[in-house]
Scaffold this motif. Structure first.
Motif, PDB file in Angstrom:
ATOM      1  N   TYR A   1       0.801  -1.223   0.000  1.00 21.70           N
ATOM      2  CA  TYR A   1       0.000   0.000   0.000  1.00 21.70           C
ATOM      3  C   TYR A   1       0.837   1.277   0.000  1.00 21.70           C
ATOM      4  CZ  TYR A   1       0.629  -0.576   5.070  1.00 21.70           C
ATOM      5  OH  TYR A   1       1.154  -0.757   6.317  1.00 21.70           O
ATOM      6  N   ILE A   2       2.072   1.208   0.484  1.00 20.31           N
ATOM      7  CA  ILE A   2       2.889   2.434   0.491  1.00 20.31           C
ATOM      8  C   ILE A   2       3.227   2.881  -0.932  1.00 20.31           C
ATOM      9  CG2 ILE A   2       5.103   3.428   1.164  1.00 20.31           C
ATOM     10  CD1 ILE A   2       4.870   1.923   3.811  1.00 20.31           C
ATOM     11  N   PRO A   3       3.823   2.023  -1.770  1.00 16.83           N
ATOM     12  CA  PRO A   3       4.061   2.466  -3.154  1.00 16.83           C
ATOM     13  C   PRO A   3       2.770   2.699  -3.934  1.00 16.83           C
ATOM     14  CG  PRO A   3       4.661   0.151  -2.891  1.00 16.83           C
ATOM     15  CD  PRO A   3       4.415   0.688  -1.517  1.00 16.83           C
ATOM     16  N   LEU A   4       1.714   1.958  -3.596  1.00 16.70           N
ATOM     17  CA  LEU A   4       0.432   2.159  -4.266  1.00 16.70           C
ATOM     18  C   LEU A   4      -0.122   3.550  -3.984  1.00 16.70           C
ATOM     19  CD1 LEU A   4      -2.094   1.261  -5.816  1.00 16.70           C
ATOM     20  CD2 LEU A   4      -2.867   0.081  -3.747  1.00 16.70           C
ATOM     21  N   LEU A   5      -0.121   3.950  -2.727  1.00 15.07           N
ATOM     22  CA  LEU A   5      -0.625   5.278  -2.375  1.00 15.07           C
ATOM     23  C   LEU A   5       0.224   6.374  -3.005  1.00 15.07           C
ATOM     24  CD1 LEU A   5      -1.486   4.638   1.376  1.00 15.07           C
ATOM     25  CD2 LEU A   5      -3.139   5.140  -0.428  1.00 15.07           C
ATOM     26  N   LYS A   6       1.529   6.162  -3.039  1.00 12.53           N
ATOM     27  CA  LYS A   6       2.410   7.155  -3.664  1.00 12.53           C
ATOM     28  C   LYS A   6       2.077   7.305  -5.147  1.00 12.53           C
ATOM     29  CE  LYS A   6       6.447   6.801  -0.602  1.00 12.53           C
ATOM     30  NZ  LYS A   6       7.889   6.458  -0.525  1.00 12.53           N
ATOM     31  N   ALA A   7       1.838   6.181  -5.819  1.00 10.11           N
ATOM     32  CA  ALA A   7       1.513   6.230  -7.246  1.00 10.11           C
ATOM     33  C   ALA A   7       0.202   6.967  -7.490  1.00 10.11           C
ATOM     34  CB  ALA A   7       1.442   4.812  -7.817  1.00 10.11           C
ATOM     35  N   ILE A   8      -0.770   6.792  -6.603  1.00  5.64           N
ATOM     36  CA  ILE A   8      -2.044   7.507  -6.727  1.00  5.64           C
ATOM     37  C   ILE A   8      -1.808   9.013  -6.533  1.00  5.64           C
ATOM     38  CG2 ILE A   8      -4.320   7.845  -5.687  1.00  5.64           C
ATOM     39  CD1 ILE A   8      -4.251   4.828  -4.952  1.00  5.64           C
ATOM     40  N   CYS A   9      -1.001   9.357  -5.535  1.00  6.43           N
ATOM     41  CA  CYS A   9      -0.708  10.770  -5.278  1.00  6.43           C
ATOM     42  C   CYS A   9       0.069  11.412  -6.429  1.00  6.43           C
ATOM     43  CB  CYS A   9       0.089  10.919  -3.982  1.00  6.43           C
ATOM     44  SG  CYS A   9      -0.813  10.501  -2.475  1.00  6.43           S
ATOM     45  N   ASN A  10       0.789  10.604  -7.195  1.00  4.72           N
ATOM     46  CA  ASN A  10       1.626  11.120  -8.283  1.00  4.72           C
ATOM     47  C   ASN A  10       0.842  11.474  -9.545  1.00  4.72           C
ATOM     48  OD1 ASN A  10       3.982  10.802  -6.814  1.00  4.72           O
ATOM     49  ND2 ASN A  10       4.545   8.855  -7.762  1.00  4.72           N
ATOM     50  N   GLN A  11      -0.436  11.148  -9.608  1.00  5.68           N
ATOM     51  CA  GLN A  11      -1.155  11.161 -10.880  1.00  5.68           C
ATOM     52  C   GLN A  11      -1.104  12.496 -11.619  1.00  5.68           C
ATOM     53  OE1 GLN A  11      -5.701  11.328 -10.455  1.00  5.68           O
ATOM     54  NE2 GLN A  11      -5.089  10.347  -8.547  1.00  5.68           N
ATOM     55  N   ASP A  12      -1.105  13.594 -10.908  1.00  6.18           N
ATOM     56  CA  ASP A  12      -1.086  14.907 -11.566  1.00  6.18           C
ATOM     57  C   ASP A  12       0.264  15.606 -11.445  1.00  6.18           C
ATOM     58  OD1 ASP A  12      -3.748  14.733 -12.366  1.00  6.18           O
ATOM     59  OD2 ASP A  12      -4.478  15.582 -10.485  1.00  6.18           O
ATOM     60  N   MET A  13       1.276  14.882 -10.990  1.00  3.44           N
ATOM     61  CA  MET A  13       2.556  15.516 -10.683  1.00  3.44           C
ATOM     62  C   MET A  13       3.614  15.295 -11.754  1.00  3.44           C
ATOM     63  SD  MET A  13       1.731  16.959  -7.889  1.00  3.44           S
ATOM     64  CE  MET A  13       3.328  17.597  -7.421  1.00  3.44           C
ATOM     65  N   GLY A  14       3.293  14.537 -12.789  1.00  2.00           N
ATOM     66  CA  GLY A  14       4.278  14.251 -13.826  1.00  2.00           C
ATOM     67  C   GLY A  14       5.389  13.345 -13.345  1.00  2.00           C
ATOM     68  N   ILE A  15       5.099  12.530 -12.348  1.00  2.37           N
ATOM     69  CA  ILE A  15       6.086  11.624 -11.754  1.00  2.37           C
ATOM     70  C   ILE A  15       5.588  10.192 -11.906  1.00  2.37           C
ATOM     71  CG2 ILE A  15       7.199  10.923  -9.585  1.00  2.37           C
ATOM     72  CD1 ILE A  15       6.879  13.853  -8.673  1.00  2.37           C
ATOM     73  N   LYS A  16       6.485   9.285 -12.241  1.00  7.64           N
ATOM     74  CA  LYS A  16       6.126   7.866 -12.356  1.00  7.64           C
ATOM     75  C   LYS A  16       6.761   7.079 -11.222  1.00  7.64           C
ATOM     76  CE  LYS A  16       5.437   7.840 -17.363  1.00  7.64           C
ATOM     77  NZ  LYS A  16       5.792   7.205 -18.644  1.00  7.64           N
ATOM     78  N   PRO A  17       6.116   5.951 -10.833  1.00  2.99           N
ATOM     79  CA  PRO A  17       4.852   5.443 -11.365  1.00  2.99           C
ATOM     80  C   PRO A  17       3.671   6.296 -10.920  1.00  2.99           C
ATOM     81  CG  PRO A  17       5.527   4.128  -9.481  1.00  2.99           C
ATOM     82  CD  PRO A  17       6.654   5.088  -9.754  1.00  2.99           C
ATOM     83  N   ASN A  18       2.623   6.286 -11.710  1.00  3.43           N
ATOM     84  CA  ASN A  18       1.411   7.000 -11.328  1.00  3.43           C
ATOM     85  C   ASN A  18       0.179   6.177 -11.689  1.00  3.43           C
ATOM     86  OD1 ASN A  18       0.670   7.624 -14.140  1.00  3.43           O
ATOM     87  ND2 ASN A  18       2.389   9.039 -14.050  1.00  3.43           N
TER      88      ASN A  18
END
Length: 213
Positions: free
Chosen positions: A138-155
């Protein structure tokens, strides 16, 4: 218990789609991103580190490792013929054991935003995984969700909901700005309200406070 029965029993007539806070009478909207600086919003920026920290802290407070949950992802299909192999990385990448993926269910439902589907060409694919919190990275999963509008991968730009069967709660991080927590009863989230009161989004604070007075 399957997802349909759980929702009927605890969240009658609620459609799993954002914004949960405005579609259900019992909920809290937390602010994740504070002091945004467009000149310094990269992966290791203080802003994004703060977003991650809040999202992960809230998730951990809400879900114990042994809690049974439904992880639900809405994949919207705009009729462009996208394949599901890429979409399903939401699960394959963030589930601890491949054997757990055997429980993954897929249903096709009417597009969850009907007001934007005048021609009726859109639909939503809903993927449902019943598992334990400990089954999910869940830690990398939540980070990827938070990244969606930030231009950062994974998203991850699909809506992902975490539904706690015991607590009767639904948790949804909509992007780096914030997340919604709704519940079948105010008692189920009163502790979250008090513990993380400083993180409540001020715009909705008066409405939220009224629930817990």
């Amino acid at each position: 218990m399957n997802l349909t029965d759980f929702m009927k029993e605890n969240f009658s007539n609620l459609e799993l789609k954002p914004p949960l806070f405005y579609d259900w009478e019992i909920g809290i909207r937390f602010e994740l991103g504070v002091n945004y600086d467009w000149q310094n919003d990269g992966e290791n920026s203080p802003y994004l580190k703060g977003v991650y920290q809040r999202a992960i802290t809230l998730f951990k407070s809400l879900h114990s490792q042994e809690d049974e949950i439904f992880m639900v992802a809405n994949v919207n299909d705009f009729g462009k013929g996208a394949t599901f192999n890429r979409k399903l990385k939401i699960f394959s990448r963030y589930v601890q054991k491949k054997s757990v993926l055997n429980q993954l269910k897929h249903v096709t439902i009417p597009y969850v935003f009907p007001e934007d589907n005048e021609d009726g060409k859109y639909k939503t694919h809903r993927f449902i995984l019943k598992c334990k919190t400990s089954d999910i990275k869940y830690i990398p999963l939540l980070k990827a969700i938070c990244n969606q509008d930030m231009g950062i991968k994974p998203n991850i730009y699909h809506d992902v909901f975490f539904i706690n069967i015991k607590n009767k709660t639904i948790f949804h991080v909509y992007d780096d700005r914030g997340c919604d927590l709704i519940a079948a009863s105010t008692e189920n989230i009163k502790g979250m309200y008090h513990k993380y009161n400083d993180w409540i989004l001020d715009y909705d604070r008066d409405e939220i406070d009224q629930l817990f007075i």
